[in-house]
Motif scaffolding. Structure first.
Motif, PDB file in Angstrom:
ATOM      1  N   ASN A  85      14.266  16.157   5.200  1.00 45.41           N
ATOM      2  CA  ASN A  85      13.140  16.653   5.993  1.00 45.41           C
ATOM      3  C   ASN A  85      13.465  16.592   7.490  1.00 45.41           C
ATOM      4  OD1 ASN A  85      10.610  17.679   6.574  1.00 45.41           O
ATOM      5  ND2 ASN A  85       9.604  15.670   6.464  1.00 45.41           N
ATOM      6  N   LEU A  86      14.595  17.147   7.826  1.00 43.98           N
ATOM      7  CA  LEU A  86      15.064  17.062   9.205  1.00 43.98           C
ATOM      8  C   LEU A  86      14.169  17.841  10.154  1.00 43.98           C
ATOM      9  CD1 LEU A  86      18.860  17.230   8.471  1.00 43.98           C
ATOM     10  CD2 LEU A  86      17.750  15.456   9.829  1.00 43.98           C
ATOM     11  N   LYS A  87      14.060  17.326  11.352  1.00 40.92           N
ATOM     12  CA  LYS A  87      13.214  17.905  12.391  1.00 40.92           C
ATOM     13  C   LYS A  87      14.078  18.219  13.617  1.00 40.92           C
ATOM     14  CE  LYS A  87       9.633  14.657  10.866  1.00 40.92           C
ATOM     15  NZ  LYS A  87       8.857  15.605  10.051  1.00 40.92           N
ATOM     16  N   PRO A  88      13.621  19.139  14.443  1.00 46.23           N
ATOM     17  CA  PRO A  88      14.393  19.420  15.666  1.00 46.23           C
ATOM     18  C   PRO A  88      14.653  18.165  16.504  1.00 46.23           C
ATOM     19  CG  PRO A  88      12.788  21.149  15.298  1.00 46.23           C
ATOM     20  CD  PRO A  88      12.525  20.095  14.254  1.00 46.23           C
ATOM     21  N   ASP A  89      13.746  17.209  16.467  1.00 50.88           N
ATOM     22  CA  ASP A  89      13.937  15.967  17.213  1.00 50.88           C
ATOM     23  C   ASP A  89      15.051  15.101  16.660  1.00 50.88           C
ATOM     24  OD1 ASP A  89      10.436  15.308  18.094  1.00 50.88           O
ATOM     25  OD2 ASP A  89      11.951  16.656  18.931  1.00 50.88           O
ATOM     26  N   ASP A  90      15.600  15.448  15.511  1.00 53.91           N
ATOM     27  CA  ASP A  90      16.729  14.718  14.951  1.00 53.91           C
ATOM     28  C   ASP A  90      18.071  15.253  15.455  1.00 53.91           C
ATOM     29  OD1 ASP A  90      14.932  14.724  11.847  1.00 53.91           O
ATOM     30  OD2 ASP A  90      15.140  13.034  13.255  1.00 53.91           O
ATOM     31  N   THR A  91      18.028  16.207  16.360  1.00 49.91           N
ATOM     32  CA  THR A  91      19.257  16.791  16.900  1.00 49.91           C
ATOM     33  C   THR A  91      19.942  15.813  17.838  1.00 49.91           C
ATOM     34  OG1 THR A  91      18.451  19.060  16.673  1.00 49.91           O
ATOM     35  CG2 THR A  91      20.195  18.666  18.291  1.00 49.91           C
ATOM     36  N   TYR A  92      21.081  15.318  17.400  1.00 50.54           N
ATOM     37  CA  TYR A  92      21.858  14.322  18.138  1.00 50.54           C
ATOM     38  C   TYR A  92      23.312  14.381  17.656  1.00 50.54           C
ATOM     39  CZ  TYR A  92      17.548  11.825  19.459  1.00 50.54           C
ATOM     40  OH  TYR A  92      16.332  11.474  19.967  1.00 50.54           O
ATOM     41  N   VAL A  93      24.182  13.697  18.383  1.00 51.32           N
ATOM     42  CA  VAL A  93      25.467  13.301  17.837  1.00 51.32           C
ATOM     43  C   VAL A  93      25.258  11.956  17.151  1.00 51.32           C
ATOM     44  CG1 VAL A  93      27.861  12.722  18.299  1.00 51.32           C
ATOM     45  CG2 VAL A  93      26.746  14.534  19.616  1.00 51.32           C
ATOM     46  N   TYR A  94      25.689  11.876  15.914  1.00 50.51           N
ATOM     47  CA  TYR A  94      25.523  10.661  15.122  1.00 50.51           C
ATOM     48  C   TYR A  94      26.859   9.939  15.015  1.00 50.51           C
ATOM     49  CZ  TYR A  94      20.806  12.018  13.878  1.00 50.51           C
ATOM     50  OH  TYR A  94      19.470  12.340  13.948  1.00 50.51           O
ATOM     51  N   TYR A  95      26.806   8.629  15.211  1.00 50.71           N
ATOM     52  CA  TYR A  95      27.979   7.783  15.173  1.00 50.71           C
ATOM     53  C   TYR A  95      27.782   6.657  14.168  1.00 50.71           C
ATOM     54  CZ  TYR A  95      28.877   9.777  19.845  1.00 50.71           C
ATOM     55  OH  TYR A  95      29.084  10.618  20.900  1.00 50.71           O
ATOM     56  N   CYS A  96      28.885   6.147  13.653  1.00 53.80           N
ATOM     57  CA  CYS A  96      28.832   4.909  12.880  1.00 53.80           C
ATOM     58  C   CYS A  96      29.775   3.906  13.529  1.00 53.80           C
ATOM     59  CB  CYS A  96      29.180   5.133  11.413  1.00 53.80           C
ATOM     60  SG  CYS A  96      30.846   5.714  11.078  1.00 53.80           S
ATOM     61  N   ALA A  97      29.489   2.649  13.270  1.00 56.28           N
ATOM     62  CA  ALA A  97      30.311   1.566  13.799  1.00 56.28           C
ATOM     63  C   ALA A  97      30.110   0.340  12.928  1.00 56.28           C
ATOM     64  CB  ALA A  97      29.941   1.249  15.247  1.00 56.28           C
TER      65      ALA A  97
END
Length: 122
Positions: A85-97
């Protein structure tokens, strides 16, 4: 050399789903807590959620609860972030660490990946 590599980002329409992968090399991921983070251009990186080495999950952003889930595949040495249920506000670069999962934040991050871009747009 210890390394994490994210993949699975892309362009998705609002309401769609993506599954991001965080693949480890050079170390055995199941012994580590792994955090997912996100960052918009010009903004600070923020913690999304953390999965401990015992698979306890801590969320740091209320808006993703009920939509984002995290899991491990130890055979693949990979952690997955399932985003629904993705939203425009979920637009990011996603990282893991690799990280330590605190009650309100993560700390001690290391082995940052390069990130994967998620764009939610119609």
């Amino acid at each position: 050399q210890e390394q994490l590599v994210e993949s699975g980002g892309g362009l998705v329409q609002p309401g769609g789903s993506l599954r991001l992968s965080c693949a480890a090399s050079g170390f055995t991921l199941k012994y580590y807590a792994i955090g997912w983070f996100r960052q918009a251009p010009g903004k600070e990186r923020e913690g999304v959620l953390c999965i401990s080495s015992t698979d306890e999950v801590t969320y740091y952003i209320d808006s993703v609860k009920g939509r984002f889930t995290v899991s491990r595949d130890n055979a693949q040495n990979t952690v997955y972030l399932e985003m629904n249920n993705l939203k425009p506000d979920d637009t990011y670069v996603y990282y893991c660490a690799a990280a330590l999962c605190g009650g309100y934040d993560m700390y001690g991050m290391k082995y940052w990946g390069e990130g994967t871009l998620v764009t939610v747009s119609s």
